[in-house]
Design a protein around this motif. Structure first.
Motif, PDB file in Angstrom:
ATOM      1  N   PRO A  44       0.790  -1.314  -0.058  1.00 28.45           N
ATOM      2  CA  PRO A  44      -0.085  -0.031   0.093  1.00 28.45           C
ATOM      3  C   PRO A  44       0.715   1.429   0.076  1.00 28.45           C
ATOM      4  O   PRO A  44       2.046   1.246   0.605  1.00 28.45           O
ATOM      5  N   LEU A  45       0.230   2.630  -0.580  1.00 28.91           N
ATOM      6  CA  LEU A  45       0.940   3.660  -0.545  1.00 28.91           C
ATOM      7  C   LEU A  45      -0.158   4.425   0.338  1.00 28.91           C
ATOM      8  O   LEU A  45      -1.349   4.492  -0.048  1.00 28.91           O
ATOM      9  N   GLY A  46       0.262   5.204   1.513  1.00 30.82           N
ATOM     10  CA  GLY A  46      -0.647   5.935   2.068  1.00 30.82           C
ATOM     11  C   GLY A  46      -1.417   5.044   3.064  1.00 30.82           C
ATOM     12  O   GLY A  46      -0.686   3.837   3.499  1.00 30.82           O
ATOM     13  N   PRO A  47      -2.799   5.482   3.680  1.00 33.33           N
ATOM     14  CA  PRO A  47      -3.041   6.740   3.361  1.00 33.33           C
ATOM     15  C   PRO A  47      -2.442   7.908   4.055  1.00 33.33           C
ATOM     16  O   PRO A  47      -1.846   7.911   5.151  1.00 33.33           O
ATOM     17  N   GLN A  48      -2.587   9.000   3.294  1.00 33.70           N
ATOM     18  CA  GLN A  48      -2.174  10.407   3.822  1.00 33.70           C
ATOM     19  C   GLN A  48      -3.442  11.264   3.866  1.00 33.70           C
ATOM     20  O   GLN A  48      -4.096  11.346   2.798  1.00 33.70           O
ATOM     21  N   THR A  49      -3.701  11.934   4.956  1.00 36.67           N
ATOM     22  CA  THR A  49      -4.926  12.858   4.899  1.00 36.67           C
ATOM     23  C   THR A  49      -4.339  14.203   5.548  1.00 36.67           C
ATOM     24  O   THR A  49      -3.755  14.465   6.167  1.00 36.67           O
ATOM     25  N   VAL A  50      -5.304  15.207   4.651  1.00 42.08           N
ATOM     26  CA  VAL A  50      -4.980  16.593   4.773  1.00 42.08           C
ATOM     27  C   VAL A  50      -6.244  17.308   4.800  1.00 42.08           C
ATOM     28  O   VAL A  50      -7.098  16.982   3.926  1.00 42.08           O
ATOM     29  N   ASP A  51      -6.351  18.022   5.858  1.00 43.12           N
ATOM     30  CA  ASP A  51      -7.653  18.873   5.901  1.00 43.12           C
ATOM     31  C   ASP A  51      -7.326  20.212   5.609  1.00 43.12           C
ATOM     32  O   ASP A  51      -6.356  20.766   5.853  1.00 43.12           O
ATOM     33  N   ILE A  52      -8.141  20.726   4.642  1.00 43.60           N
ATOM     34  CA  ILE A  52      -7.754  21.958   4.040  1.00 43.60           C
ATOM     35  C   ILE A  52      -9.010  23.066   4.221  1.00 43.60           C
ATOM     36  O   ILE A  52     -10.205  22.526   3.900  1.00 43.60           O
ATOM     37  N   ALA A  53      -8.867  23.871   4.589  1.00 47.30           N
ATOM     38  CA  ALA A  53      -9.774  24.976   4.651  1.00 47.30           C
ATOM     39  C   ALA A  53     -10.003  25.798   3.519  1.00 47.30           C
ATOM     40  O   ALA A  53      -9.802  26.970   3.185  1.00 47.30           O
ATOM     41  N   SER A 132      -4.799   7.553  -5.952  1.00 49.64           N
ATOM     42  CA  SER A 132      -5.628   8.350  -6.284  1.00 49.64           C
ATOM     43  C   SER A 132      -5.700   9.758  -4.815  1.00 49.64           C
ATOM     44  O   SER A 132      -5.254   9.383  -3.697  1.00 49.64           O
ATOM     45  N   PHE A 133      -6.426  10.741  -5.121  1.00 48.55           N
ATOM     46  CA  PHE A 133      -6.693  11.999  -4.300  1.00 48.55           C
ATOM     47  C   PHE A 133      -8.160  11.825  -4.338  1.00 48.55           C
ATOM     48  O   PHE A 133      -8.685  12.235  -5.329  1.00 48.55           O
ATOM     49  N   GLY A 148      -2.946   4.419  -2.445  1.00 47.66           N
ATOM     50  CA  GLY A 148      -2.608   3.923  -3.637  1.00 47.66           C
ATOM     51  C   GLY A 148      -2.044   2.518  -3.241  1.00 47.66           C
ATOM     52  O   GLY A 148      -1.787   1.926  -2.168  1.00 47.66           O
ATOM     53  N   GLU A 149      -1.497   1.915  -4.368  1.00 45.95           N
ATOM     54  CA  GLU A 149      -0.862   0.758  -4.468  1.00 45.95           C
ATOM     55  C   GLU A 149       0.565   0.882  -5.155  1.00 45.95           C
ATOM     56  O   GLU A 149       0.353   1.491  -6.424  1.00 45.95           O
ATOM     57  N   LEU A 150       1.672   0.115  -5.002  1.00 49.44           N
ATOM     58  CA  LEU A 150       2.798   0.041  -5.542  1.00 49.44           C
ATOM     59  C   LEU A 150       3.231  -1.359  -5.759  1.00 49.44           C
ATOM     60  O   LEU A 150       3.168  -2.189  -4.674  1.00 49.44           O
ATOM     61  N   GLY A 151       3.442  -1.861  -6.814  1.00 50.39           N
ATOM     62  CA  GLY A 151       3.951  -3.288  -7.049  1.00 50.39           C
ATOM     63  C   GLY A 151       5.255  -3.349  -7.734  1.00 50.39           C
ATOM     64  O   GLY A 151       5.585  -2.572  -8.616  1.00 50.39           O
ATOM     65  N   THR A 152       5.976  -4.382  -7.382  1.00 54.09           N
ATOM     66  CA  THR A 152       7.358  -4.758  -7.630  1.00 54.09           C
ATOM     67  C   THR A 152       7.546  -6.104  -8.169  1.00 54.09           C
ATOM     68  O   THR A 152       6.645  -6.905  -7.596  1.00 54.09           O
ATOM     69  N   ASP A 153       8.282  -6.647  -8.992  1.00 53.26           N
ATOM     70  CA  ASP A 153       8.614  -7.825  -9.517  1.00 53.26           C
ATOM     71  C   ASP A 153       9.875  -8.492  -8.828  1.00 53.26           C
ATOM     72  O   ASP A 153      10.517  -7.858  -8.150  1.00 53.26           O
ATOM     73  N   LEU A 154       9.998  -9.789  -9.004  1.00 58.66           N
ATOM     74  CA  LEU A 154      11.182 -10.544  -8.382  1.00 58.66           C
ATOM     75  C   LEU A 154      11.100 -10.785  -6.993  1.00 58.66           C
ATOM     76  O   LEU A 154      12.155 -10.577  -6.302  1.00 58.66           O
ATOM     77  N   TRP A 155       9.934 -10.881  -6.342  1.00 52.82           N
ATOM     78  CA  TRP A 155       9.670 -11.436  -5.255  1.00 52.82           C
ATOM     79  C   TRP A 155      10.533 -10.621  -3.903  1.00 52.82           C
ATOM     80  O   TRP A 155      10.448  -9.388  -4.125  1.00 52.82           O
ATOM     81  N   ALA A 156      11.277 -11.305  -3.204  1.00 51.11           N
ATOM     82  CA  ALA A 156      11.905 -10.561  -2.122  1.00 51.11           C
ATOM     83  C   ALA A 156      12.953  -9.498  -2.525  1.00 51.11           C
ATOM     84  O   ALA A 156      12.880  -8.329  -1.966  1.00 51.11           O
ATOM     85  N   VAL A 157      13.541  -9.667  -3.723  1.00 53.32           N
ATOM     86  CA  VAL A 157      14.502  -8.289  -4.277  1.00 53.32           C
ATOM     87  C   VAL A 157      13.549  -7.394  -4.639  1.00 53.32           C
ATOM     88  O   VAL A 157      13.873  -6.111  -4.135  1.00 53.32           O
ATOM     89  N   GLY A 158      12.462  -7.660  -5.290  1.00 49.27           N
ATOM     90  CA  GLY A 158      11.551  -6.585  -5.831  1.00 49.27           C
ATOM     91  C   GLY A 158      11.090  -5.754  -4.593  1.00 49.27           C
ATOM     92  O   GLY A 158      10.708  -4.738  -4.323  1.00 49.27           O
TER      93      GLY A 158
END
Length: 191
Positions: A44-53, A132-133, A148-158
């Protein structure tokens, strides 16, 4: 005879080091994407949350501005729109790695006004990123949620490589969220 062996070993070592360094820089900068489809690991990437006025439509406009509107001089160093459609663009994103090197990612950016901006990696240092935002109306303004999500190949090395990339990726997103917050609140205060 021994001198030739040492010279040959030194030449092979130097050549292997040059290839390794070039491959690493190609991978880091996104110039040499690796998508083998073997041993894919998703994190996973995030989540990151920001409150904006600021109202949700203002926040959406700030996020969409460099893609759908006129790109400011400061943003031209970070984003270049290569192809533009009615609700989606293909954009190159530039992230400084050092004084000499920049990582370049190529992403599609989809706009669902006024609640979501979605990103999908086309080319970069990893084979797969979707993020996504999402904008939620709140009493005091807007809550912006990044995930979001981040994916890599090559098992543990990735997976190890993905951890390094994700850390830098999320730092870059956090800086972008701060910029969005500052600009949306500035625009709202001017109203």
């Amino acid at each position: 005879m021994t001198y030739r062996r040492v010279a040959r070993a030194a030449a092979w070592t130097a050549g292997a080091a040059a290839v390794a360094a070039g491959s690493y820089m190609g991978l880091v900068t996104g110039a040499l994407p690796v998508d083998l489809g073997m041993g894919r690991r998703i994190r996973p990437l995030g989540p990151q949350t920001v409150d904006i006025a600021a109202p949700r439509d203002v926040v959406f406009d700030v996020i969409a501005q460099p893609y759908l509107g006129r790109t400011t001089r400061a943003m031209r160093e970070k984003v270049q729109v290569l192809e533009r459609g009615s609700d989606m663009v293909l954009a190159a994103h530039y992230t400084p790695l050092s004084s000499r090197w920049k990582a370049v990612t190529l992403e599609t950016v989809r706009f669902t006004r006024p609640e979501c901006v979605g990103f999908r990696l086309v080319r970069g240092p990893v084979p797969y990123v979707v993020e996504s935002f999402t904008l939620h109306e709140e009493a005091a303004g807007t809550r912006l949620v990044y995930e979001g999500e981040l994916g890599t190949d090559l098992w543990a090395v990735g997976q190890c490589w993905g951890h390094l990339v994700a850390r830098r990726w999320e730092e870059t997103v956090a800086a972008s969220l701060t910029s969005v917050k500052d600009e949306a609140e500035r625009r709202t205060a001017r109203r």
